[in-house]
Design an enzyme around this catalytic site. Structure first.
Site, PDB file in Angstrom:
ATOM      1  N   SER A  42      24.411  39.669  30.613  1.00 25.12           N
ATOM      2  CA  SER A  42      23.835  40.956  31.044  1.00 25.12           C
ATOM      3  C   SER A  42      22.682  41.408  30.157  1.00 25.12           C
ATOM      4  CB  SER A  42      24.907  42.045  31.003  1.00 25.12           C
ATOM      5  OG  SER A  42      25.981  41.690  31.798  1.00 25.12           O
ATOM      6  N   CYS A 132      46.731  51.604  31.664  1.00 24.70           N
ATOM      7  CA  CYS A 132      46.581  52.573  32.763  1.00 24.70           C
ATOM      8  C   CYS A 132      47.926  53.044  33.337  1.00 24.70           C
ATOM      9  CB  CYS A 132      45.739  51.949  33.872  1.00 24.70           C
ATOM     10  SG  CYS A 132      46.071  50.199  34.117  1.00 24.70           S
ATOM     11  N   SER A 162      41.193  47.204  41.164  1.00 28.09           N
ATOM     12  CA  SER A 162      40.153  47.569  40.191  1.00 28.09           C
ATOM     13  C   SER A 162      40.665  47.434  38.757  1.00 28.09           C
ATOM     14  CB  SER A 162      39.653  48.992  40.440  1.00 28.09           C
ATOM     15  OG  SER A 162      40.742  49.884  40.510  1.00 28.09           O
ATOM     16  N   LYS A 229      54.121  46.140  28.319  1.00 27.58           N
ATOM     17  CA  LYS A 229      53.214  47.183  27.798  1.00 27.58           C
ATOM     18  C   LYS A 229      53.817  48.551  28.130  1.00 27.58           C
ATOM     19  CE  LYS A 229      49.007  44.510  28.797  1.00 27.58           C
ATOM     20  NZ  LYS A 229      47.903  44.348  29.775  1.00 27.58           N
ATOM     21  N   HIS A 258      46.478  53.758  40.959  1.00 28.43           N
ATOM     22  CA  HIS A 258      47.804  53.155  40.788  1.00 28.43           C
ATOM     23  C   HIS A 258      48.856  54.178  41.232  1.00 28.43           C
ATOM     24  CE1 HIS A 258      45.882  50.001  38.689  1.00 28.43           C
ATOM     25  NE2 HIS A 258      46.389  50.130  37.480  1.00 28.43           N
TER      26      HIS A 258
HETATM   27  P1  NAP Z   1      35.187  43.791  34.084  1.00 29.93           P
HETATM   28  O1  NAP Z   1      34.744  44.592  35.245  1.00 29.93           O
HETATM   29  O2  NAP Z   1      35.477  42.344  34.279  1.00 29.93           O
HETATM   30  O3  NAP Z   1      34.108  43.953  32.902  1.00 29.93           O
HETATM   31  C1  NAP Z   1      34.191  43.262  31.713  1.00 29.93           C
HETATM   32  C2  NAP Z   1      33.134  43.753  30.761  1.00 29.93           C
HETATM   33  O4  NAP Z   1      33.276  43.043  29.524  1.00 29.93           O
HETATM   34  C3  NAP Z   1      31.721  43.489  31.259  1.00 29.93           C
HETATM   35  O5  NAP Z   1      30.865  44.496  30.808  1.00 29.93           O
HETATM   36  C4  NAP Z   1      31.407  42.172  30.551  1.00 29.93           C
HETATM   37  O6  NAP Z   1      30.029  41.939  30.380  1.00 29.93           O
HETATM   38  C5  NAP Z   1      32.054  42.415  29.206  1.00 29.93           C
HETATM   39  N1  NAP Z   1      32.253  41.150  28.500  1.00 29.93           N
HETATM   40  C6  NAP Z   1      32.931  40.066  28.931  1.00 29.93           C
HETATM   41  N2  NAP Z   1      32.832  39.069  28.028  1.00 29.93           N
HETATM   42  C7  NAP Z   1      32.077  39.537  27.017  1.00 29.93           C
HETATM   43  C8  NAP Z   1      31.596  38.995  25.800  1.00 29.93           C
HETATM   44  N3  NAP Z   1      31.874  37.745  25.447  1.00 29.93           N
HETATM   45  N4  NAP Z   1      30.823  39.781  24.996  1.00 29.93           N
HETATM   46  C9  NAP Z   1      30.528  41.033  25.361  1.00 29.93           C
HETATM   47  N5  NAP Z   1      30.940  41.605  26.499  1.00 29.93           N
HETATM   48  C10 NAP Z   1      31.705  40.872  27.313  1.00 29.93           C
HETATM   49  O7  NAP Z   1      36.518  44.375  33.459  1.00 29.93           O
HETATM   50  P2  NAP Z   1      37.010  45.914  33.339  1.00 29.93           P
HETATM   51  O8  NAP Z   1      37.919  46.222  34.451  1.00 29.93           O
HETATM   52  O9  NAP Z   1      35.842  46.790  33.107  1.00 29.93           O
HETATM   53  O10 NAP Z   1      37.927  45.829  32.059  1.00 29.93           O
HETATM   54  C11 NAP Z   1      37.424  45.524  30.795  1.00 29.93           C
HETATM   55  C12 NAP Z   1      38.551  45.599  29.785  1.00 29.93           C
HETATM   56  O11 NAP Z   1      38.981  46.957  29.670  1.00 29.93           O
HETATM   57  C13 NAP Z   1      39.794  44.816  30.181  1.00 29.93           C
HETATM   58  O12 NAP Z   1      39.697  43.470  29.826  1.00 29.93           O
HETATM   59  C14 NAP Z   1      40.874  45.556  29.450  1.00 29.93           C
HETATM   60  O13 NAP Z   1      41.017  45.075  28.134  1.00 29.93           O
HETATM   61  C15 NAP Z   1      40.363  46.976  29.461  1.00 29.93           C
HETATM   62  N6  NAP Z   1      40.997  47.739  30.536  1.00 29.93           N
HETATM   63  C16 NAP Z   1      41.873  48.686  30.168  1.00 29.93           C
HETATM   64  C17 NAP Z   1      42.496  49.436  31.103  1.00 29.93           C
HETATM   65  C18 NAP Z   1      43.486  50.434  30.674  1.00 29.93           C
HETATM   66  O14 NAP Z   1      44.503  50.493  31.277  1.00 29.93           O
HETATM   67  N7  NAP Z   1      43.261  51.237  29.692  1.00 29.93           N
HETATM   68  C19 NAP Z   1      42.257  49.262  32.456  1.00 29.93           C
HETATM   69  C20 NAP Z   1      41.348  48.296  32.833  1.00 29.93           C
HETATM   70  C21 NAP Z   1      40.731  47.545  31.840  1.00 29.93           C
HETATM   71  P3  NAP Z   1      29.202  41.025  31.429  1.00 29.93           P
HETATM   72  O15 NAP Z   1      28.922  41.896  32.614  1.00 29.93           O
HETATM   73  O16 NAP Z   1      27.973  40.706  30.663  1.00 29.93           O
HETATM   74  O17 NAP Z   1      30.044  39.845  31.756  1.00 29.93           O
HETATM   75  C1  3JM Z   2      43.975  45.804  31.688  1.00 29.48           C
HETATM   76  O1  3JM Z   2      40.986  40.187  27.888  1.00 29.48           O
HETATM   77  C2  3JM Z   2      42.075  40.509  28.350  1.00 29.48           C
HETATM   78  O2  3JM Z   2      43.058  39.761  28.276  1.00 29.48           O
HETATM   79  C3  3JM Z   2      42.167  41.874  28.972  1.00 29.48           C
HETATM   80  C4  3JM Z   2      43.179  41.946  30.035  1.00 29.48           C
HETATM   81  C5  3JM Z   2      43.422  43.357  30.550  1.00 29.48           C
HETATM   82  C6  3JM Z   2      44.107  44.326  29.813  1.00 29.48           C
HETATM   83  C7  3JM Z   2      44.477  44.078  28.395  1.00 29.48           C
HETATM   84  O3  3JM Z   2      45.486  43.406  28.122  1.00 29.48           O
HETATM   85  O4  3JM Z   2      43.746  44.563  27.535  1.00 29.48           O
HETATM   86  C8  3JM Z   2      43.002  43.656  31.839  1.00 29.48           C
HETATM   87  C9  3JM Z   2      43.270  44.874  32.400  1.00 29.48           C
HETATM   88  C10 3JM Z   2      44.403  45.538  30.393  1.00 29.48           C
HETATM   89  C11 3JM Z   2      45.175  46.568  29.673  1.00 29.48           C
HETATM   90  O5  3JM Z   2      44.855  47.750  29.832  1.00 29.48           O
HETATM   91  O6  3JM Z   2      46.135  46.263  28.975  1.00 29.48           O
END
Ligand code: NAP
Ligand code: 3JM
Length: 352
Positions: A42, A132, A162, A229, A258
């Site tokens: 990106s 979440c 999502s 979790k 959810h």
């Molecule tokens: P997503 O739509 O797949 O987006 C992933 C983001 O991470 C994109 O901006 C991606 O950049 C970036 N990324 C991936 N690999 C990277 C790297 N090597 N270096 C830097 N940036 C990198 O996923 P999402 O749904 O937004 O979720 C992202 C993370 O948030 C999850 O993996 C999880 O840990 C966390 N999450 C938490 C909750 C919660 O319950 N609190 C819910 C959902 C997600 P690019 O566009 O450049 O690939």
């Molecule tokens: C929600 O990189 C990962 O394994 C992230 C997977 C992920 C997570 C997590 O474990 O951080 C995807 C979506 C979560 C979360 O909130 O726990």
């Protein structure tokens, strides 16, 4: 003039990151400078913030000089690798992944529930945002816990795609198009791996018109990591390791929001009417509970909102001191982005 902060959004191009940017803007977070970080895929892309274009930079260990607050949502391995560099450079990390949540030196915070825990950020410079499914459940359960103490929770979740990220949102759309528009549903057992011509990748099975009792990886005890979790994070946030929790987490073909069926056994007696009264007064909760008029929380109505919605509140006929309820929230907003920004608001209010 009140203070303004330098904020970095790590994972800015993702489903959570994009919403964080929107929520920072909507809530008018006091920002002096904003930085968008993502992978090299990106680098150079432009995202808008407050009418200006901001160029996305590649995340590296030097990304955090002159950053006060770093909001991470780029996956657990990126958080493990880069959060310590950010903290070392002086930023406070608010991490959305599971990487740091159970670290005893890292606070795990839902602002309506345990804002006092934020104070512990000073040890490692990291604050964790819960999963979440846990966030929306504890927002609704905290006022009830304070009234009657909780012994046991049995929860089943119905989680939107999502939560898996941008690619899963596209996957559900693509499968639905193939199935409905092109009329090419597969016969069971045939074309495994495909819906019509679309080869699915985000999930091990078709998600359109299906339910998968499988979120995150399976563990030795037969539960998934997502389910554990909910067990461990609930205990940490409510600061009570005696609460028994059994969860079944299910992915359903819903885009945002959810839903959870939650059965709670309380220590002390509590009537359904009292539950309604407590939840009507609870911060961040909206009660939608008029079954006679088909009023109850639904994912499609929670989408885009920040509250946690509770309905179907009723006495559990199978046990003493039991209550059943249905809890819904937007997983990307309250379940991730909004909760993280609310933590940042509390942080600057009391600590920075
Ligand atoms: P997503 O739509 O797949 O987006 C992933 C983001 O991470 C994109 O901006 C991606 O950049 C970036 N990324 C991936 N690999 C990277 C790297 N090597 N270096 C830097 N940036 C990198 O996923 P999402 O749904 O937004 O979720 C992202 C993370 O948030 C999850 O993996 C999880 O840990 C966390 N999450 C938490 C909750 C919660 O319950 N609190 C819910 C959902 C997600 P690019 O566009 O450049 O690939
Ligand atoms: C929600 O990189 C990962 O394994 C992230 C997977 C992920 C997570 C997590 O474990 O951080 C995807 C979506 C979560 C979360 O909130 O726990």
């Amino acid at each position: 003039m009140s203070k303004e902060y330098s904020v970095a959004v790590v994972g800015a191009t993702g489903a959570v990151g994009k919403t964080m940017i929107k929520v920072l803007d909507e809530r008018d977070f006091p920002i002096r400078q904003i930085k968008f970080l993502a992978s090299e895929r990106s680098e150079g892309k432009k995202l808008r913030f407050k009418g200006e274009e901001v160029v996305v930079q590649k995340l590296d260990h030097n990304s955090f000089d002159d950053v006060d607050i770093a909001l991470f949502s780029a996956g657990a391995s990126r958080s493990l690798e880069f959060a310590p560099s950010a903290a070392k450079a002086g930023a406070v990390v608010i991490d959305n992944s599971s990487a740091w949540r159970m670290d005893p030196e890292v606070p795990l915070v839902v602002p309506e529930v345990n804002p006092h825990a934020i104070a512990q950020y000073k040890t490692k410079g990291i604050i964790a945002n819960p999963n979440c499914s846990t966030i929306q459940m504890v927002v609704a359960l905290k006022p009830l816990y304070d009234y009657a103490k909780i012994k046991r929770i049995v929860v089943a979740t119905y989680q939107a795609v999502s939560g898996t990220g941008q690619k899963a949102i596209e996957e559900l759309e693509e499968e639905v198009k193939q199935w409905v528009v092109k009329g090419c549903g597969n016969e069971p057992g045939k074309s495994k791996g495909y819906v019509g011509e679309y080869e699915y990748k985000a999930y091990p099975h078709q998600i359109a018109f299906n339910c998968l009792p499988h979120i995150d990886v399976f563990l030795d005890n037969g539960y998934t990591k997502e389910e554990m979790k909910m067990v461990n994070e609930t205990r940490k946030i409510l600061e009570d390791d005696s609460i028994m929790v059994s969860a079944t987490c299910v992915r359903v073909p819903v885009f945002y929001g959810h839903s959870e069926s939650v059965n709670v056994q309380f220590e002390a007696p509590i009537e359904a009417e009292k539950v309604k009264e407590l939840l009507e007064a609870a911060p961040g909760v909206t009660v939608l509970d008029d079954p006679a008029n088909a009023v109850y929380p639904m994912a499609i109505e929670a989408e885009g909102k920040d509250d946690t919605f509770v309905g179907r509140i009723r006495k559990d006929i199978s046990q003493e001191n039991g209550i059943d309820m249905w809890i819904v929230a937007d997983n990307i907003r309250k379940g991730a982005a909004t909760n993280a920004v609310q933590i940042a608001e509390k942080l600057i209010e009391s600590y920075l």
